[in-house]
Write an enzyme that holds these catalytic residues in place. Structure first.
Site, PDB file in Angstrom:
ATOM      1  N   GLY A  38     -54.882 -29.989  48.530  1.00 39.37           N
ATOM      2  CA  GLY A  38     -54.637 -31.030  49.529  1.00 39.37           C
ATOM      3  C   GLY A  38     -54.914 -30.601  50.959  1.00 39.37           C
ATOM      4  CB  SER A  39     -56.886 -27.926  52.588  1.00 36.12           C
ATOM      5  OG  SER A  39     -58.180 -28.110  52.067  1.00 36.12           O
ATOM      6  CG  ASN A  40     -60.651 -32.005  52.562  1.00 32.28           C
ATOM      7  OD1 ASN A  40     -61.339 -32.084  53.569  1.00 32.28           O
ATOM      8  ND2 ASN A  40     -60.913 -31.162  51.578  1.00 32.28           N
ATOM      9  CE  LYS A  83     -62.408 -43.547  34.131  1.00 29.38           C
ATOM     10  NZ  LYS A  83     -63.113 -42.305  34.370  1.00 29.38           N
ATOM     11  CG  MET A  99     -60.549 -32.159  40.984  1.00 22.53           C
ATOM     12  SD  MET A  99     -61.980 -32.417  42.059  1.00 22.53           S
ATOM     13  CE  MET A  99     -62.827 -30.861  41.889  1.00 22.53           C
ATOM     14  NE  ARG A 100     -56.948 -37.851  36.147  1.00 21.75           N
ATOM     15  CZ  ARG A 100     -56.974 -37.466  34.877  1.00 21.75           C
ATOM     16  NH1 ARG A 100     -57.870 -37.953  34.046  1.00 21.75           N
ATOM     17  NH2 ARG A 100     -56.103 -36.602  34.427  1.00 21.75           N
ATOM     18  CG  ASN A 116     -65.835 -37.957  46.982  1.00 18.49           C
ATOM     19  OD1 ASN A 116     -64.726 -37.419  46.961  1.00 18.49           O
ATOM     20  ND2 ASN A 116     -66.872 -37.455  46.330  1.00 18.49           N
ATOM     21  CG  HIS A 149     -69.719 -33.328  46.569  1.00 20.24           C
ATOM     22  ND1 HIS A 149     -69.013 -33.178  45.395  1.00 20.24           N
ATOM     23  CD2 HIS A 149     -70.846 -32.581  46.436  1.00 20.24           C
ATOM     24  CE1 HIS A 149     -69.676 -32.373  44.589  1.00 20.24           C
ATOM     25  NE2 HIS A 149     -70.793 -32.009  45.194  1.00 20.24           N
TER      26      HIS A 149
HETATM   27  C1  GAR Z   1     -62.683 -29.967  48.473  1.00 24.03           C
HETATM   28  O1  GAR Z   1     -63.527 -28.877  48.746  1.00 24.03           O
HETATM   29  C2  GAR Z   1     -63.493 -31.183  48.070  1.00 24.03           C
HETATM   30  O2  GAR Z   1     -64.711 -31.266  48.749  1.00 24.03           O
HETATM   31  C3  GAR Z   1     -63.697 -30.923  46.606  1.00 24.03           C
HETATM   32  O3  GAR Z   1     -62.455 -30.445  46.166  1.00 24.03           O
HETATM   33  C4  GAR Z   1     -61.847 -29.705  47.217  1.00 24.03           C
HETATM   34  C5  GAR Z   1     -60.411 -30.156  47.373  1.00 24.03           C
HETATM   35  O4  GAR Z   1     -59.740 -29.304  48.267  1.00 24.03           O
HETATM   36  N1  GAR Z   1     -64.092 -32.096  45.904  1.00 24.03           N
HETATM   37  C6  GAR Z   1     -64.973 -32.102  44.908  1.00 24.03           C
HETATM   38  O5  GAR Z   1     -65.495 -31.096  44.477  1.00 24.03           O
HETATM   39  C7  GAR Z   1     -65.250 -33.471  44.332  1.00 24.03           C
HETATM   40  N2  GAR Z   1     -66.380 -33.425  43.471  1.00 24.03           N
HETATM   41  P1  GAR Z   1     -58.368 -29.757  48.893  1.00 24.03           P
HETATM   42  O6  GAR Z   1     -57.455 -30.190  47.744  1.00 24.03           O
HETATM   43  O7  GAR Z   1     -57.835 -28.521  49.576  1.00 24.03           O
HETATM   44  O8  GAR Z   1     -58.607 -30.879  49.861  1.00 24.03           O
END
Ligand code: GAR
Length: 200
Positions: free
Chosen positions: A12-14, A65, A90-91, A107, A109
């Protein structure tokens, strides 16, 4: 102000970067809900600390789903959510889900799309030996890691970089450009024509 739901499955850093941007007044939006599918995710603690409501929903508790997604949609409608922000969720959302929130799902990426789609983008790019990696923020459509691109930021890979140091550099850029892309979206300044996104 637009009501936002962030979807996350892990650290969850984002999510934290978005919370911080809202708290600092850089992002004018109502961060209403965290949707999380993983009871062990650290993002849950972050949401509690920030005082943001959590909708914890585990796929295993639903027959399929469709039922799982319908339950999420029900909650999003009840909360009058106008923007969904995927932040390490991640779904893969079904085409039916995406259609219900057409052009209202973002999103982040960790690659320069269309290179290195999928769940291990940073590792895949590092192992491929790219000299330039990066971050993409895009609108979500029915195909995975595919929708129109809002912002992209390159990240140089140096000879000294390890997978860990590259991950760090990429996360730093994510935390900068994701709140910025959300800010552009909620300001209503994005004009989307097919795959082309302009800022007006
Ligand atoms: C992030 O790097 C995001 O870009 C990636 O998961 C990480 C989540 O980090 N997302 C993907 O790879 C989606 N295909 P976070 O939980 O620290 O935000």
């Amino acid at each position: 102000m637009k009501n936002i739901a962030v979807f996350a499955s892990g650290n969850g850093s984002n999510f934290q970067a978005i919370v911080n941007a809202v708290k600092k007044g850089k992002l004018k939006a109502n961060l209403k809900l965290l949707v999380c599918d993983n009871p062990k995710a650290y993002v849950l603690e972050r949401a509690n600390k920030a005082g943001i409501s959590v909708f914890l929903i585990e796929r295993q508790n639903y027959a399929g789903k469709k039922e799982f997604e319908d339950a999420i949609i029900g909650r999003l409608k009840a909360e009058k959510i106008g923007l969904i922000v995927l932040a390490g969720f991640m779904r893969i959302l079904s085409a039916g889900f995406v259609r219900q929130f057409k052009s209202k799902i973002l999103n982040v990426h960790p690659s320069l799309l269309p290179s290195f789609k999928g769940a291990h983008a940073i590792k895949d790019a590092f192992n491929y030996g790219v000299k330039v990696a990066g971050v993409t923020v895009h609108l979500v459509d029915e195909k995975v890691d595919h929708g129109p691109i809002i912002l992209q930021e390159p990240v140089r890979v140096s000879q000294r970089d390890t997978l860990k140091s590259l991950e760090k550099k990429i996360h730093k850029e994510e935390h900068r450009i994701y709140p910025e892309a959300i800010r552009l979206f909620v300001s209503g300044r994005l004009k989307i024509e097919g795959r082309n996104v302009r800022v007006e």
